[in-house]
Design a protein around this motif. Structure first.
Motif, PDB file in Angstrom:
ATOM      1  N   ASP A   1      13.527  -0.629  -4.121  1.00  0.00           N
ATOM      2  CA  ASP A   1      14.589  -1.069  -3.213  1.00  0.00           C
ATOM      3  C   ASP A   1      14.175  -0.890  -1.757  1.00  0.00           C
ATOM      4  OD1 ASP A   1      16.206  -1.770  -5.303  1.00  0.00           O
ATOM      5  OD2 ASP A   1      17.453   0.038  -5.231  1.00  0.00           O
ATOM      6  N   LEU A   2      13.535   0.242  -1.443  1.00  0.00           N
ATOM      7  CA  LEU A   2      13.106   0.499  -0.064  1.00  0.00           C
ATOM      8  C   LEU A   2      12.045  -0.508   0.378  1.00  0.00           C
ATOM      9  CD1 LEU A   2      13.092   2.176   2.490  1.00  0.00           C
ATOM     10  CD2 LEU A   2      11.438   3.730   1.390  1.00  0.00           C
ATOM     11  N   ILE A   3      11.046  -0.732  -0.463  1.00  0.00           N
ATOM     12  CA  ILE A   3       9.986  -1.685  -0.102  1.00  0.00           C
ATOM     13  C   ILE A   3      10.560  -3.092   0.025  1.00  0.00           C
ATOM     14  CG2 ILE A   3       7.812  -2.717  -0.841  1.00  0.00           C
ATOM     15  CD1 ILE A   3       7.662   0.213   0.144  1.00  0.00           C
TER      16      ILE A   3
ATOM     17  N   LEU B   1       0.837  -1.207   0.000  1.00  0.00           N
ATOM     18  CA  LEU B   1       0.000   0.000   0.000  1.00  0.00           C
ATOM     19  C   LEU B   1       0.869   1.252   0.000  1.00  0.00           C
ATOM     20  CD1 LEU B   1      -2.913  -0.757   2.528  1.00  0.00           C
ATOM     21  CD2 LEU B   1      -3.076  -0.535   0.038  1.00  0.00           C
ATOM     22  N   GLU B   2       1.911   1.245   0.814  1.00  0.00           N
ATOM     23  CA  GLU B   2       2.843   2.369   0.845  1.00  0.00           C
ATOM     24  C   GLU B   2       3.536   2.534  -0.506  1.00  0.00           C
ATOM     25  OE1 GLU B   2       6.897   3.830   3.179  1.00  0.00           O
ATOM     26  OE2 GLU B   2       5.865   1.982   3.792  1.00  0.00           O
ATOM     27  N   SER B   3       3.925   1.404  -1.096  1.00  0.00           N
ATOM     28  CA  SER B   3       4.587   1.444  -2.403  1.00  0.00           C
ATOM     29  C   SER B   3       3.677   2.058  -3.450  1.00  0.00           C
ATOM     30  CB  SER B   3       4.991   0.024  -2.813  1.00  0.00           C
ATOM     31  OG  SER B   3       5.501  -0.004  -4.122  1.00  0.00           O
ATOM     32  N   ARG B   4       2.386   1.637  -3.427  1.00  0.00           N
ATOM     33  CA  ARG B   4       1.437   2.191  -4.393  1.00  0.00           C
ATOM     34  C   ARG B   4       1.230   3.686  -4.156  1.00  0.00           C
ATOM     35  NH1 ARG B   4      -3.553   3.885  -5.043  1.00  0.00           N
ATOM     36  NH2 ARG B   4      -4.626   3.390  -7.017  1.00  0.00           N
ATOM     37  N   LYS B   5       1.193   4.079  -2.878  1.00  0.00           N
ATOM     38  CA  LYS B   5       1.033   5.493  -2.558  1.00  0.00           C
ATOM     39  C   LYS B   5       2.199   6.318  -3.101  1.00  0.00           C
ATOM     40  CE  LYS B   5       0.537   8.652   1.354  1.00  0.00           C
ATOM     41  NZ  LYS B   5       0.504   8.772   2.833  1.00  0.00           N
TER      42      LYS B   5
ATOM     43  N   ARG C   1       1.824  -1.817  -9.104  1.00  0.00           N
ATOM     44  CA  ARG C   1       1.726  -1.902  -7.650  1.00  0.00           C
ATOM     45  C   ARG C   1       0.293  -2.142  -7.199  1.00  0.00           C
ATOM     46  NH1 ARG C   1       6.392   2.622  -6.095  1.00  0.00           N
ATOM     47  NH2 ARG C   1       8.055   1.517  -7.230  1.00  0.00           N
ATOM     48  N   ASP C   2      -0.682  -1.755  -8.011  1.00  0.00           N
ATOM     49  CA  ASP C   2      -2.067  -2.162  -7.746  1.00  0.00           C
ATOM     50  C   ASP C   2      -2.177  -3.690  -7.727  1.00  0.00           C
ATOM     51  OD1 ASP C   2      -3.512   0.083  -7.216  1.00  0.00           O
ATOM     52  OD2 ASP C   2      -4.011   0.493  -9.303  1.00  0.00           O
ATOM     53  N   GLU C   3      -1.526  -4.310  -8.699  1.00  0.00           N
ATOM     54  CA  GLU C   3      -1.552  -5.778  -8.757  1.00  0.00           C
ATOM     55  C   GLU C   3      -0.882  -6.378  -7.520  1.00  0.00           C
ATOM     56  OE1 GLU C   3      -0.205  -9.474 -11.660  1.00  0.00           O
ATOM     57  OE2 GLU C   3       0.770  -7.517 -11.836  1.00  0.00           O
TER      58      GLU C   3
END
Length: 521
Positions: free
Chosen positions: A479-481, A210-214, A247-249
């Protein structure tokens, strides 16, 4: 409409679509129910149907013990009878050429078998008889008997260890049933704990996605504004837009993992239709990290040998086979029994003087029924018997074969125990490896996470200054995620390793302060 304007319209339309997608993929954890680890393990132990089936073996074992104890209970028996017999006779002392005999009586006795092999019985018999003999001086006759019988084995079946074989085996099996229940409870507890960590990992990954998608959506929105201002080309917008879709997927797949992990946990907790928790989605409590204490390898192995219920089961199995082996060893002996009988009897009856030729006579035992009891008590009549009875099956092949089979089964059980001890050692060592390597991974992943955060922050500064691009930003976001997911996986593997270690030591229920209560009724 120009080509650039058309592209702009398409981008705005797709942005609107992703806004709706974001709303559809809102955080499903907002209304999720908190499930604590100890509560999950306790509920699983209490309600698991496999464990309930295993638990029933405990009262079954108890009842088997009671049945074998009952072999040494006193036995009371009583019988009554009546008979009549008329036999043609050539005797001159009978009437109408028939011997007529009528008898009514009863017996009452109590017997007991003792642990050391003695079988005893005290019995009382009484009868009333009538006949048509012309030379019997009593009619009717009353007889009373008190008899004490003893049979003591001197070779085969001598001693408590032999005669209580079935009793001791049933006690052993009752203890095996308890250890089997404990073993199953520990296995189920480990399964629940591992499923709990699976759900925890899925929840963390979902949140990170969720954070990645945001982050991708924020980048997309920023690029769109820059594109509208003519600062960046349309490819920067499209690349960010593609990342949002990707990232939705990932969010959908992470949600799927939460739902399936939650269902696996519900299955272990026996949460079925009609249960208030059936429709709930679970989230987990905060999981402790590397500060948790655990024993060193050698201590862990010693604890496993002392506490593992399956190892205790194998020891009990060897003890059971040893009991049976000693019994079969005794059965190879010949049978030599000491037999003894001691009895008293009394006689009375109606006086019926008889005469024959010039002689007349009467019985000195005349009297009523209770006179026969009094005379029995005075031992006017008595009997005793003492003897030895010897028997031996020539060759005794069956007994010898049973002994050899029992010996080989005991050796098999010893080999099985040694194999289990080796397996337990491997389980302990592998669990310890997972724990220690996971701790190392936690340290490395924390460093990786810190570097990834710093790198992304620096690259975002460069992007604002026009020195970076969308591709690099998305790459550093990934990389962070990834670093955070690696840290979570390492933490969950550490806890999985602890779960396996404490299960391998037979201490995982103690770890949660859960005591299993076994019903014997």
């Amino acid at each position: 409409m120009s080509r650039n304007a058309l592209v702009c319209v398409i981008c705005i339309f797709m942005l609107t679509s992703y806004s709706y997608a974001g709303e559809a993929n809102g955080n499903i954890l907002e209304n999720a129910k908190l499930l604590r680890l100890r509560s999950a393990v306790a509920r699983g132990i209490e309600r698991n149907l496999d464990l309930k089936m295993e638990e029933l073996n405990i009262p079954i074992g108890h009842e088997n013990t009671v049945m074998n104890e009952a072999d040494f209970d006193p036995t009371f028996d009583v019988s009554i009878y009546s008979l009549e017999d008329e036999t043609p006779s050539a005797s001159a002392f009978t009437e109408n050429g028939l011997d007529v005999y009528r008898e009514t009586g009863g017996t009452m006795g109590i017997g007991k078998r003792f642990h050391f092999g003695l079988e005893s019985k005290l019995s009382y018999e009484t009868l009333r008889s009538m006949n048509n003999s012309s030379i019997d001086a009593l009619r009717p006759q009353y007889r009373s008997f008190l008899i004490f019988n003893l049979t003591q084995p001197l070779l085969r079946d001598l001693g408590s260890s032999v005669n209580t074989t079935d009793l001791r085996i049933s006690q052993n099996e009752a203890q095996q049933a308890f250890e089997g229940f404990t073993n199953e409870a520990q296995i189920i507890a480990e399964e629940i704990e591992l499923a709990y960590y699976d759900l925890t990992e899925a929840v963390f990954i979902y949140r990170y996605f969720l954070e990645s998608r945001k982050l991708a959506l924020e980048l997309f929105q920023g690029n769109r504004k820059k594109f509208e201002a003519g600062i960046v080309p349309i490819t920067e917008v499209q690349e960010a837009e593609t990342a949002v879709a990707s990232r939705d997927e990932e969010v959908v797949l992470a949600r799927q993992e939460i739902e399936t992990s939650s269902n696996r946990l519900k299955d272990l907790l026996e949460i079925r239709r009609g249960d208030p928790l059936y429709e709930e989605l679970f989230i987990t409590e905060r999981i402790r990290g590397g500060e948790q204490a655990y024993p060193k390898l050698e201590k862990a192995f010693v604890l496993a040998l002392e506490n593992r219920p399956d190892i205790k089961l194998n020891h009990l199995q060897i003890e059971k086979l040893d009991i049976r082996l000693k019994f079969y060893k005794n059965q190879k002996l010949p049978r030599l029994d000491l037999e003894a009988t001691l009895g008293a009897n009394g006689l009375s009856g109606g006086d019926r003087p008889i005469s024959f030729s010039d002689l007349s006579a009467s019985s000195s035992w005349d009297g009523g029924y209770f006179d026969s009891l009094s005379r029995m008590a005075d031992t006017d009549g008595y009997e005793w018997f003492l003897g030895l009875r010897y028997s031996y099956v020539l060759g005794n092949r069956a007994a010898k074969s049973r002994y050899r089979i029992a010996d080989k089964k005991k050796r098999q059980a010893i080999y099985q125990l040694k194999r289990l001890e080796g397996k337990v050692e491997t389980e302990v060592k592998n669990s310890m490896i997972v724990i220690e390597r996971s701790l190392e991974r936690i340290k490395v992943s924390k460093r990786f996470e810190g570097l990834a955060e710093t790198t992304l922050k620096q690259e975002m500064e460069r992007l604002r200054e026009g020195l970076s691009d969308t591709f690099r930003i998305l790459d550093f976001q990934d990389d962070l995620i990834e670093a955070r997911i690696r840290k979570v996986k390492a933490l969950m593997d550490f806890n999985r390793g602890l779960a396996s270690l404490f299960r391998a030591m037979g201490k995982n229920l103690d770890r949660f302060n859960i005591i299993t209560e076994c019903r014997t009724q």
